[in-house]
Design an enzyme around this catalytic site. Structure first.
Site, PDB file in Angstrom:
ATOM      1  N   CYS A 245       1.164  -1.549   0.032  1.00  0.00           N
ATOM      2  CA  CYS A 245      -0.146   0.342  -0.195  1.00  0.00           C
ATOM      3  C   CYS A 245       1.046   1.695   0.429  1.00  0.00           C
ATOM      4  O   CYS A 245       1.638   1.454   0.632  1.00  0.00           O
ATOM      5  CB  CYS A 245      -0.910   0.134   1.793  1.00  0.00           C
ATOM      6  SG  CYS A 245      -1.680   1.253   1.206  1.00  0.00           S
ATOM      7  N   ASN A 254       3.224  -8.287   0.004  1.00  0.00           N
ATOM      8  CA  ASN A 254       2.200  -9.622  -0.112  1.00  0.00           C
ATOM      9  C   ASN A 254       2.561 -10.437  -0.632  1.00  0.00           C
ATOM     10  O   ASN A 254       4.108 -10.818  -1.146  1.00  0.00           O
ATOM     11  CB  ASN A 254       0.894  -8.749  -1.590  1.00  0.00           C
ATOM     12  CG  ASN A 254       0.565  -7.760  -1.144  1.00  0.00           C
ATOM     13  OD1 ASN A 254      -0.773  -7.532  -0.520  1.00  0.00           O
ATOM     14  ND2 ASN A 254       0.330  -6.696  -2.415  1.00  0.00           N
TER      15      ASN A 254
END
Length: 289
Positions: A245, A254
């Site tokens: 993000c 991720n």
């Protein structure tokens, strides 16, 4: 395990949540090539773009071109992040006919992150997305809700499980959409994930819950295992572990789709996804960095 318990649905988020945080500009051709590779892997859900302001997320400024140029597979649902009606109008103008889409909306479980990211409270962020929810429902397009900072916030610190449940309730009141619960800065641990899920499962059915874990702290696979112990059978992952993000310091990484598949398949779970195709896509994705 029953057959239903053995199947785990993977939501591939690399082309959007993964690439949005990459420092180098990725060409439309490369984004499309990655999506088309993933479309042939057996994945059923691929997040392909974001209709947010290019001022805030420049890497996603060409999502309209990506949607127009990709080659959709009939069995795949393609997700796009749509934060407001301007984004909705951009999506409607760019979408291809006869393609199955999903519109994702997002809020935070943390007031600090909401005010930093969206410049409004959590309650106000839900009010803002209601027109998008209504437009998607009117168009017959599936909705998915993202909740960020489900265990920790980069501004507020630890997030209480009840705060996540409250955020889930607000989104589910807008529409009975499935929810992706995001460990935005990768600080979650199995015990805290379990506590958070206990609270959320009081307000939403487990079949409508997905886990979204970053591997910043090296706990993503353990957190997936803890979620599965609670009955969760859907998870977001990013090919080659791309991204994070842009509004959460330290949120890179991720959990890699290939690592999740290796763990699940080794334990006898089914995904319908070809690991060899994902490995080739991961190699391609690493070359985009």
């Amino acid at each position: 395990m029953t057959d239903g318990d053995k199947f785990v649905r993977i939501h591939e988020v690399g082309p959007r949540d993964g690439l949005q945080n990459e420092p180098n500009v990725i060409s439309v051709a490369d984004k499309v090539a990655l999506i088309d590779m993933l479309s042939g892997s057996g994945l059923r859900d691929i997040e392909v773009g974001s209709f947010v302001s290019p001022k805030w997320v420049p890497q996603m400024a060409d999502s309209d071109q990506v949607l127009a140029q990709m080659t959709p597979a009939p069995e795949v649902r393609y997700a796009v992040l749509v934060p407001n009606m301007r984004g909705w109008e951009g999506f409607v103008a760019a979408r291809q006919p006869d393609v199955t889409y999903e519109v994702a909306v997002f809020i935070s479980a943390s007031e600090g992150f909401s005010r930093s990211n969206l410049n409004c409270s959590i309650a106000e962020s839900v009010e803002r997305l209601l027109p998008v929810v209504q437009a998607a429902q009117d168009a017959g397009i599936a909705l998915r809700g993202y909740i960020s900072c489900v265990t920790d916030c980069p501004f507020d610190g630890p997030v209480a499980p009840d705060a996540v449940a409250q955020a889930a309730s607000l989104l589910r009141a807008a529409a009975p959409m499935p929810l992706s619960l995001g460990d935005t800065i990768g600080k979650a641990t199995p015990d805290r994930v379990t506590a958070m899920l206990r609270a959320v499962l009081d307000v939403a059915p487990v079949d409508d819950i997905a886990g979204h874990f970053h591997d910043t702290g090296g706990q993503a696979l353990a957190n997936i295992a803890a979620s599965m112990d609670m009955g969760v059978r859907a998870f977001d992952s990013s090919v080659a572990g791309l991204g994070g993000c842009p509004y959460a310091p330290g949120a890179s990484g991720n959990v890699a789709t290939e690592s999740v598949l290796e763990m699940l398949h080794a334990q006898g779970f089914e995904t319908g996804i070809n690991e060899e195709v994902i490995a080739k896509a991961a190699a391609f994705a690493r070359g985009l960095r």
